[in-house]
Write a protein that holds these residues in place. Structure first.
Motif, PDB file in Angstrom:
ATOM      1  N   GLN A 101     138.670   9.089 -36.174  1.00 52.66           N
ATOM      2  CA  GLN A 101     138.176   9.680 -37.235  1.00 52.66           C
ATOM      3  C   GLN A 101     136.571   8.921 -36.424  1.00 52.66           C
ATOM      4  O   GLN A 101     135.060   8.725 -36.836  1.00 52.66           O
ATOM      5  N   ASP A 102     136.395   8.340 -35.689  1.00 50.59           N
ATOM      6  CA  ASP A 102     134.559   7.753 -34.661  1.00 50.59           C
ATOM      7  C   ASP A 102     134.458   8.393 -33.848  1.00 50.59           C
ATOM      8  O   ASP A 102     135.042   8.797 -32.773  1.00 50.59           O
ATOM      9  N   ALA A 103     133.578   9.718 -34.274  1.00 47.74           N
ATOM     10  CA  ALA A 103     133.251  10.509 -33.793  1.00 47.74           C
ATOM     11  C   ALA A 103     132.302  10.636 -32.949  1.00 47.74           C
ATOM     12  O   ALA A 103     132.448  11.430 -31.891  1.00 47.74           O
ATOM     13  N   PRO A 104     131.597   9.597 -32.542  1.00 48.20           N
ATOM     14  CA  PRO A 104     130.491   9.551 -31.345  1.00 48.20           C
ATOM     15  C   PRO A 104     131.599   8.956 -30.199  1.00 48.20           C
ATOM     16  O   PRO A 104     131.275   9.241 -29.343  1.00 48.20           O
ATOM     17  N   LEU A 105     132.809   8.273 -30.339  1.00 49.87           N
ATOM     18  CA  LEU A 105     133.457   7.588 -29.267  1.00 49.87           C
ATOM     19  C   LEU A 105     134.328   9.092 -29.153  1.00 49.87           C
ATOM     20  O   LEU A 105     134.622   9.352 -28.092  1.00 49.87           O
ATOM     21  N   ALA A 106     134.637  10.094 -29.997  1.00 46.71           N
ATOM     22  CA  ALA A 106     135.453  11.352 -29.728  1.00 46.71           C
ATOM     23  C   ALA A 106     134.369  11.778 -28.346  1.00 46.71           C
ATOM     24  O   ALA A 106     135.039  12.483 -27.809  1.00 46.71           O
TER      25      ALA A 106
END
Length: 334
Positions: free
Chosen positions: A199-204
């Motif tokens: 769910q963490d878009a920046p981490l993805a």
């Protein structure tokens, strides 16, 4: 223009534009981008791109004599100009090896091709072999580069701490830096899977860039310098990385949706199909051992080891061998 670019221009056929572009519905909400260039009445050849998730590029038309070949390029499910895109959260459960093999057959039937030459490198070699072993009667010949058989040792060698890290330790540290420190002794493929789909878009996005750039920076014998990207190019690169990493990792977490060593065990189905295997001697991404084992299992193949190349198809010696291979099939009966 660099010396390498000049050499490639001399080796490859001139740049051409497609004479037909379309989106083909293949079911399950999937549309595949297909383009044709060269001679509409020529010998059909299909280019099977790498990744999985890499997509096609215009320069890939240039491995084939446009006066002789009907050149067919397509983007596999979820990537390139096919829709929906993995960058936009496409359902990855609808993307697997049996479906991609079936998509190739749908393309062949749609284009009224009886038999074709199949050309693929890296993951493209994997999918080309899976297709040829499933539909040998539809394949005139195979031109394969940078052989990847998607076996566990190959994945561990490159994506985990299995060997490639010892050749590119600086780049491996950069790739590994996105992972939690406590998980760096574990299965990197599984950890990246969690990060890429969380769910963490920046981490993805960071994980996607780390995954993609590890591969891009280790594909050549000589690591190319990074050219600065414009803001538009950077946005495109980030989107490509999400697509590429999510699809590629999805396949690797699932063992390529094949049984272990399937492509070697089923190589007998290639009997009577001629092939040329082009392999860089210093290919770190897909080590030459796999090309050698495929050649041993497939007596109708010819193995050409490029002595001064890594994994990439646009290294001079590899490009020369690939063009010579496609030229060699010009007189075959299709």
């Amino acid at each position: 223009m660099s010396t390498r670019a000049q050499q490639l221009d001399e080796i490859l056929y001139p740049a051409i534009e497609p004479y037909r572009i379309e989106l083909l519905e293949v079911g399950e909400g999937q549309q595949l981008y297909i383009e044709q260039s060269g001679n509409p009445q020529g010998r059909p050849v299909v280019f099977v791109h790498g990744g999985p998730g890499g997509g096609t590029s215009p320069w890939q038309r240039r491995y084939f004599d446009p006066e002789v070949y009907r050149i067919i390029l397509f983007d596999q499910r979820g990537c390139g100009q096919s829709t929906p895109s993995a960058a936009d959260g496409a359902d990855l459960s609808l993307i697997d090896t049996p479906r991609l093999v079936a998509d190739l057959e749908r393309i062949r039937e749609h284009l009224d091709v009886v038999r074709w030459l199949v050309f693929g490198g890296s993951w493209g070699s994997t999918l080309s072999l899976a297709y040829a072993e499933a539909h040998p009667d539809r394949v005139v010949g195979l031109v394969l580069r940078g052989i990847f058989l998607l076996r566990r040792w190959e994945l561990d060698w490159y994506y985990n701490r299995g060997g490639a890290q010892n050749i590119f330790p600086d780049l491996f540290d950069r790739y590994e830096s996105v992972l939690p420190v406590a998980e760096r002794d574990g299965d990197h493929i599984a950890t990246f899977h969690r990060l890429l789909n969380g769910q963490d878009a920046p981490l993805a996005q960071d994980a996607a860039l780390a995954w993609t750039e590890w591969e891009s920076h280790t594909s050549h014998l000589l690591v190319p310098d990074d050219a600065p990207l414009s803001s538009a190019e950077l946005a495109e690169h980030r989107r490509f990385a999400l697509t590429f990493a999510r699809i590629e990792n999805h396949f690797f977490v699932n063992g390529g949706f094949m049984r272990e060593n399937q492509l070697i065990e089923d190589a007998g189905k290639l009997a009577g199909i001629p092939g040329v295997i082009v392999q860089g001697r210093y290919d770190v991404v897909c080590p030459a051992r796999s090309a050698w084992e495929l050649h041993q299992a497939w007596p109708d193949s010819q193995l050409l080891i490029t002595p001064d190349a890594g994994h990439a198809s646009n290294e001079v010696g590899t490009a020369r061998s690939l063009v010579e291979a496609t030229d060699g099939f010009r007189e075959f009966s299709f």
